[in-house]
Write an enzyme that holds these catalytic residues in place. Structure first.
Site, PDB file in Angstrom:
ATOM      1  N   GLU A 231      20.157  -0.503  40.749  1.00 19.47           N
ATOM      2  CA  GLU A 231      20.092  -1.880  40.212  1.00 19.47           C
ATOM      3  C   GLU A 231      21.402  -2.110  39.484  1.00 19.47           C
ATOM      4  OE1 GLU A 231      17.769  -3.926  40.758  1.00 19.47           O
ATOM      5  OE2 GLU A 231      15.912  -2.835  41.102  1.00 19.47           O
ATOM      6  N   CYS A 265      21.736  -8.599  33.451  1.00 19.90           N
ATOM      7  CA  CYS A 265      22.207  -8.565  34.836  1.00 19.90           C
ATOM      8  C   CYS A 265      21.804  -9.836  35.572  1.00 19.90           C
ATOM      9  CB  CYS A 265      21.640  -7.340  35.545  1.00 19.90           C
ATOM     10  SG  CYS A 265      19.860  -7.259  35.454  1.00 19.90           S
TER      11      CYS A 265
HETATM   12  P1  NAP Z   1      27.215   1.455  32.782  1.00 28.66           P
HETATM   13  O1  NAP Z   1      28.476   1.720  32.072  1.00 28.66           O
HETATM   14  O2  NAP Z   1      27.187   1.636  34.240  1.00 28.66           O
HETATM   15  O3  NAP Z   1      26.095   2.330  32.064  1.00 28.66           O
HETATM   16  C1  NAP Z   1      24.778   2.408  32.547  1.00 28.66           C
HETATM   17  C2  NAP Z   1      24.324   3.853  32.525  1.00 28.66           C
HETATM   18  O4  NAP Z   1      25.076   4.594  33.490  1.00 28.66           O
HETATM   19  C3  NAP Z   1      24.544   4.535  31.191  1.00 28.66           C
HETATM   20  O5  NAP Z   1      23.503   5.453  30.973  1.00 28.66           O
HETATM   21  C4  NAP Z   1      25.869   5.256  31.410  1.00 28.66           C
HETATM   22  O6  NAP Z   1      26.025   6.369  30.569  1.00 28.66           O
HETATM   23  C5  NAP Z   1      25.734   5.684  32.846  1.00 28.66           C
HETATM   24  N1  NAP Z   1      27.004   5.884  33.543  1.00 28.66           N
HETATM   25  C6  NAP Z   1      28.159   5.194  33.379  1.00 28.66           C
HETATM   26  N2  NAP Z   1      29.092   5.651  34.237  1.00 28.66           N
HETATM   27  C7  NAP Z   1      28.519   6.645  34.948  1.00 28.66           C
HETATM   28  C8  NAP Z   1      28.973   7.512  35.973  1.00 28.66           C
HETATM   29  N3  NAP Z   1      30.202   7.431  36.465  1.00 28.66           N
HETATM   30  N4  NAP Z   1      28.117   8.425  36.476  1.00 28.66           N
HETATM   31  C9  NAP Z   1      26.857   8.516  36.000  1.00 28.66           C
HETATM   32  N5  NAP Z   1      26.366   7.730  35.035  1.00 28.66           N
HETATM   33  C10 NAP Z   1      27.189   6.797  34.513  1.00 28.66           C
HETATM   34  O7  NAP Z   1      26.707  -0.015  32.531  1.00 28.66           O
HETATM   35  P2  NAP Z   1      26.898  -0.886  31.264  1.00 28.66           P
HETATM   36  O8  NAP Z   1      28.213  -1.561  31.368  1.00 28.66           O
HETATM   37  O9  NAP Z   1      26.596  -0.150  30.038  1.00 28.66           O
HETATM   38  O10 NAP Z   1      25.696  -1.926  31.528  1.00 28.66           O
HETATM   39  C11 NAP Z   1      25.907  -3.164  32.034  1.00 28.66           C
HETATM   40  C12 NAP Z   1      25.824  -3.183  33.556  1.00 28.66           C
HETATM   41  O11 NAP Z   1      24.504  -2.893  33.987  1.00 28.66           O
HETATM   42  C13 NAP Z   1      26.114  -4.581  34.047  1.00 28.66           C
HETATM   43  O12 NAP Z   1      26.888  -4.522  35.209  1.00 28.66           O
HETATM   44  C14 NAP Z   1      24.734  -5.121  34.353  1.00 28.66           C
HETATM   45  O13 NAP Z   1      24.706  -6.184  35.257  1.00 28.66           O
HETATM   46  C15 NAP Z   1      24.051  -3.900  34.871  1.00 28.66           C
HETATM   47  N6  NAP Z   1      22.599  -4.070  34.798  1.00 28.66           N
HETATM   48  C16 NAP Z   1      21.903  -4.217  35.957  1.00 28.66           C
HETATM   49  C17 NAP Z   1      20.535  -4.445  35.916  1.00 28.66           C
HETATM   50  C18 NAP Z   1      19.732  -4.614  37.179  1.00 28.66           C
HETATM   51  O14 NAP Z   1      18.505  -4.541  37.106  1.00 28.66           O
HETATM   52  N7  NAP Z   1      20.334  -4.812  38.313  1.00 28.66           N
HETATM   53  C19 NAP Z   1      19.887  -4.509  34.699  1.00 28.66           C
HETATM   54  C20 NAP Z   1      20.623  -4.349  33.533  1.00 28.66           C
HETATM   55  C21 NAP Z   1      21.993  -4.121  33.602  1.00 28.66           C
HETATM   56  P3  NAP Z   1      26.951   6.286  29.248  1.00 28.66           P
HETATM   57  O15 NAP Z   1      26.339   5.267  28.346  1.00 28.66           O
HETATM   58  O16 NAP Z   1      26.882   7.656  28.695  1.00 28.66           O
HETATM   59  O17 NAP Z   1      28.321   5.891  29.714  1.00 28.66           O
END
Ligand code: NAP
Length: 472
Positions: A231, A265
């Site tokens: 997601e 999101c």
């Molecule tokens: P993010 O940086 O991707 O973080 C989300 C999770 O992934 C965190 O637990 C993060 O850990 C982990 N993570 C980050 N990079 C990673 C990698 N290379 N390998 C493995 N795990 C990794 O996302 P964010 O910026 O905090 O959150 C916002 C994003 O989430 C936006 O793009 C939003 O649209 C999306 N989102 C999507 C949905 C949906 O249902 N489609 C819902 C909510 C949010 P760390 O915190 O330790 O870095």
């Protein structure tokens, strides 16, 4: 990224945690595997009892849980309380619907030359959930409730800025009655994900997060041949056509953009307005955005609190600066305030062009892009003209246009004359770079089930039931 609670209203670090060691991670995976062997032998009724107990705990402890969420990531206290209540409802929903969703499905035995043929849904084992901070309880619960009800166990790697919410989730399921290891929080950074997902005891992964994290997890899962649900981000269109109720559309647009301080999101991010009503809509929308109250997220009167992280705030400010430097017009907001914490005002930007970052990137903050179009066809072209395809909204009273939008918008969901949201009853997910797979509904529960074909020749094996109705 360090694992810590930092208050986004002030920038003050309140509590930090050491990441778990390799030995601690291994022991947690072992407990999750052992718990799975035990949980898959329990009945749906037993699991429903524990899940309903989790719902009761959420209701009873709503205010304290909400306070932790607001302190960790800045959403308004009112929104945090509503999120806790929604999670309790989802626990009850899956407790009540698991028997139907997991029931054996009879197939046409004669057509497959069997005495009996059916589909049985069975759990697969420990599932890794990598989750974001923006809905720190709900994002986890919509994985955990169906997964545990199906008999899987959960390993949560939550976002590094919400460790207290992550820990309270493990505690919640344990106190509700689930066995040790059924749901475990791993306090680890994203660098540990490769090791965890590569472990043969971990059978699958679900990630809610950014496109970059999605690509990374999909690569690991591809190498290890493991199932994933992703997601990812979105840049949802919100199309306004001439027949729309403009007052209502402008009001809902304001909530759709600024809910959760603009960090959802499925927030509407690109407002695509027919030229016949563009000026009228822009005026109403800009006025409603300007009227939002920005302030302490714990205050009842606050509509918009701070952004969750300094990095996120800088990203949003950079996207707006890029648009302005390249000729865009700011109707409201657009200036980062000079104060402690990570604040950004509700902002509306128009005169956007394809070379600007705001045209193609997701903007994760209370900033709306306003686009003028002159036909239905152009509205669809702009709406579908990004790499994302998560949610979408269209505002029109014309039944023919409503039908066409439902078909033509290239997204995982289409909401007509309403704001995109999620319900346990309806599937949730995206297309294109917004990810794949579905959460919620029966589909979400079955993503982490073995959809097993059973073909029986010879004597009948008795009435069709369900995997969870009896111990394996
Ligand atoms: P993010 O940086 O991707 O973080 C989300 C999770 O992934 C965190 O637990 C993060 O850990 C982990 N993570 C980050 N990079 C990673 C990698 N290379 N390998 C493995 N795990 C990794 O996302 P964010 O910026 O905090 O959150 C916002 C994003 O989430 C936006 O793009 C939003 O649209 C999306 N989102 C999507 C949905 C949906 O249902 N489609 C819902 C909510 C949010 P760390 O915190 O330790 O870095």
């Amino acid at each position: 990224m360090s694992i810590a609670t930092t208050n986004p209203s002030t920038g003050q670090v309140l509590k930090s945690y050491d990441p778990m060691s390799a030995e601690q991670i291994d022991a947690a995976i072992e407990r999750a595997d052992l718990a799975y062997r035990q949980l898959r032998g329990t009945t749906i009724e037993q699991r429903a009892g524990w899940m309903n107990a989790a719902a009761d705990l959420l209701d009873a402890e709503r205010d304290e849980i909400a306070r932790i969420m607001t302190t960790e990531m800045g959403k308004t206290y009112a929104a945090a309380k509503a999120e806790v209540t929604k999670c309790a409802a989802a626990c009850r929903f899956y407790a009540g619907h698991a028997a139907a969703y997991l029931a054996d499905e009879p197939a046409d035995a004669a057509a497959v030359k069997a005495r009996q043929a059916f589909i049985r849904y069975q759990p697969i084992g420990p599932v890794l959930a990598v989750m974001p901070w923006n809905f720190p309880l709900w994002q986890v619960m919509r994985f955990a409730a169906p997964a545990l009800m199906a008999g899987n166990t959960g390993l949560l790697k939550h976002a590094s800025n919400v460790p207290q919410t992550a820990l309270l989730l493990e505690d919640l399921f344990r106190r509700a009655g689930f066995a040790e290891g059924a749901f475990t929080t791993l306090l680890v950074g994203s660098d540990a994900v490769d090791t965890i997902l590569s472990d043969p005891r971990v059978r699958a992964a679900t990630l809610t997060g950014s496109e970059g994290a999605g690509r990374s997890i999909a690569q690991i899962a591809g190498r290890e041949l493991k199932k994933t649900v992703l997601e990812l981000g979105g840049s949802d269109p919100f199309v306004v056509m001439p027949s729309a109720d403009l007052d209502r559309a402008a009001q809902v647009a304001t909530t759709a953009r600024c809910q959760n301080n603009g960090q959802s999101c499925i927030a509407a991010k690109r407002f695509i307005v027919h030229t016949d009503v563009f000026d009228a809509f822009a005026e109403k929308f800009a006025a409603a955005m300007a009227a939002l109250r920005v302030g302490d997220p714990m205050d009842d009167g606050t509509d918009v609190g701070p952004l969750a992280t300094e990095r996120g705030r800088d990203e949003v400010n950079g996207q707006v600066r890029d648009a302005v430097e390249n000729g865009a017009t700011v109707l409201v907001g657009g200036e980062q305030p000079d104060q402690d914490g990570w604040w950004y005002p509700p902002t509306v930007v128009t005169d956007l062009t394809p070379e600007m970052r705001m045209w193609r990137e997701e903007v994760f903050g209370p900033v709306a892009g306003l686009f003028r179009v002159s036909s239905y066809e152009e509205a669809i072209e702009v709406a579908n003209g990004t790499s994302f395809g998560l949610g979408s909204n269209a505002w029109t009273q014309d039944p023919d246009e409503q039908r066409r939008f439902a078909t033509d918008l290239d997204a995982g969901n289409v909401f007509i004359n309403g704001m995109t949201t999620s319900f346990p009853e309806l599937p949730f997910g995206g297309v294109k770079n917004s990810g794949y797979g579905r959460e919620l509904s029966a589909l979400g529960m079955r993503e982490f089930c073995n959809t097993k074909t059973v073909w029986v020749g010879g004597d009948d094996i008795g009435p069709v039931g369900s995997a969870g109705a009896h111990a394996e």
